[in-house]
Design an enzyme around this catalytic site. Structure first.
Site, short mmCIF file in Angstrom:
data_model
loop_
_atom_site.label_atom_id
_atom_site.label_comp_id
_atom_site.label_asym_id
_atom_site.label_seq_id
_atom_site.Cartn_x
_atom_site.Cartn_y
_atom_site.Cartn_z
N ASN A 1 0.83 -1.21 0.00
CA ASN A 1 0.00 0.00 0.00
C ASN A 1 0.87 1.26 0.00
O ASN A 1 0.52 2.24 -0.66
CB ASN A 1 -0.96 0.00 1.20
CG ASN A 1 -2.20 -0.83 0.92
OD1 ASN A 1 -3.08 -0.43 0.16
ND2 ASN A 1 -2.24 -2.02 1.50
N ARG B 1 0.01 -1.77 14.73
CA ARG B 1 -0.19 -1.43 16.14
C ARG B 1 -1.33 -0.43 16.27
O ARG B 1 -1.60 0.33 15.33
CB ARG B 1 1.07 -0.82 16.74
CG ARG B 1 2.21 -1.81 16.81
CD ARG B 1 3.43 -1.15 17.41
NE ARG B 1 4.60 -1.92 17.06
CZ ARG B 1 5.35 -2.57 17.94
NH1 ARG B 1 5.07 -2.55 19.22
NH2 ARG B 1 6.41 -3.25 17.54
N HIS C 1 -8.03 -0.92 5.60
CA HIS C 1 -8.30 -2.18 6.28
C HIS C 1 -8.94 -3.16 5.28
O HIS C 1 -9.84 -2.78 4.52
CB HIS C 1 -9.23 -1.96 7.48
CG HIS C 1 -9.48 -3.21 8.24
ND1 HIS C 1 -8.55 -3.76 9.10
CD2 HIS C 1 -10.54 -4.07 8.25
CE1 HIS C 1 -9.03 -4.87 9.60
NE2 HIS C 1 -10.23 -5.10 9.10
N GLN D 1 -6.18 -6.77 -1.86
CA GLN D 1 -5.07 -5.80 -1.91
C GLN D 1 -5.05 -5.02 -3.22
O GLN D 1 -4.76 -3.83 -3.22
CB GLN D 1 -3.75 -6.52 -1.69
CG GLN D 1 -3.57 -6.90 -0.22
CD GLN D 1 -2.14 -6.78 0.22
OE1 GLN D 1 -1.28 -7.48 -0.30
NE2 GLN D 1 -1.87 -5.93 1.18
N GLU E 1 -7.36 -2.34 -2.63
CA GLU E 1 -6.79 -1.37 -1.68
C GLU E 1 -5.87 -0.40 -2.40
O GLU E 1 -5.90 0.81 -2.13
CB GLU E 1 -5.95 -2.09 -0.60
CG GLU E 1 -6.74 -2.90 0.39
CD GLU E 1 -5.86 -3.53 1.47
OE1 GLU E 1 -6.38 -3.73 2.57
OE2 GLU E 1 -4.67 -3.81 1.23
#
Ligand code: GAR
Length: 208
Positions: A18, A97, A115, A177, A180
């Site tokens: 990404n 995280r 996401h 993906q 994305e």
């Protein structure tokens, strides 16, 4: 509308596909800006190499004692680095995280995430696998503003991806993906051009 000098910071923990899509969209002028700093919490994350190949500064923030978040001091350090680089928008790109107050506060309303599911369905880890296990026929991906909480925040763009009967977790993730890589740069363009307006939980896109 902001100009072509819009400054983006990218945070990633892994492969960085990404991140690459964002670098490429900037290079092609699809996003009217540039990535000026890449930060990673994983010392050998491939996203660093992808950045360096393009002459983009990449730095490691850590090591951290935690797995799911960074120490406040490390987040403050990251916020400082991003601020010093003149970053106007932080794009989380496979950053694994939870972002806490020191960093989130410094970029409130100016942090996006991608996401691999149609949020609010399947938040958390390996969302494509969650979709497959649930028997869903359709999943997809989401770009959203980041707020406290895992994979929550006002949704900017979403696109569906059909689940095939013969999908494996890998094949489904790969198709997600690809999508994305289209919608993330598009959402960043909209932000950079000042075309996103948050109205409660709804993000309105003002394309004039
Ligand atoms: C992407 O599919 C992204 O949506 C996901 O991690 C992958 C990173 O790939 N993020 C999350 O699951 C966040 N909750 P990349 O490093 O090749 O961009």
């Amino acid at each position: 509308m902001r100009g072509g000098d819009f400054r983006i910071g990218v945070l990633g923990s892994g492969n960085g596909s990404n991140g690459e899509a964002i670098f490429e969209a900037c290079a092609r002028g699809r996003i009217p800006g540039q990535v000026v700093l890449v930060l990673t919490d994983v010392a050998d994350a491939f996203i660093q190499e992808r950045a360096q190949r393009r002459g983009i500064e990449a730095r490691f923030i850590g090591p951290s004692r935690f797995k799911t978040k960074l120490e406040p001091e490390l987040e403050e350090q990251a916020a400082r680095m991003l601020r010093d680089a003149g970053v106007q928008l932080v794009a989380l790109a496979g950053y694994m995280r939870v972002v806490k107050a020191p960093l989130l506060g410094a970029f409130a309303g100016r942090m996006l995430n991608v996401h691999p599911s149609l949020l609010p369905k399947f938040p958390g880890l390996r969302a494509w696998e969650q979709a497959l296990m649930s028997g869903a026929k359709v999943t997809g991906c989401t770009v959203h503003f980041v707020e406290e909480g895992v994979d929550s925040g006002p949704i900017i763009l979403q696109r569906e991806v059909a689940v095939r009967d013969d999908d494996t977790p890998e094949s489904l993730h790969e198709r997600i993906q690809r999508v994305e890589h289209e919608i993330y740069p598009e959402a960043i363009r909209l932000f950079a051009e000042g075309k996103l307006k948050i109205d409660g939980r709804t993000v309105r896109i003002i394309e004039s």
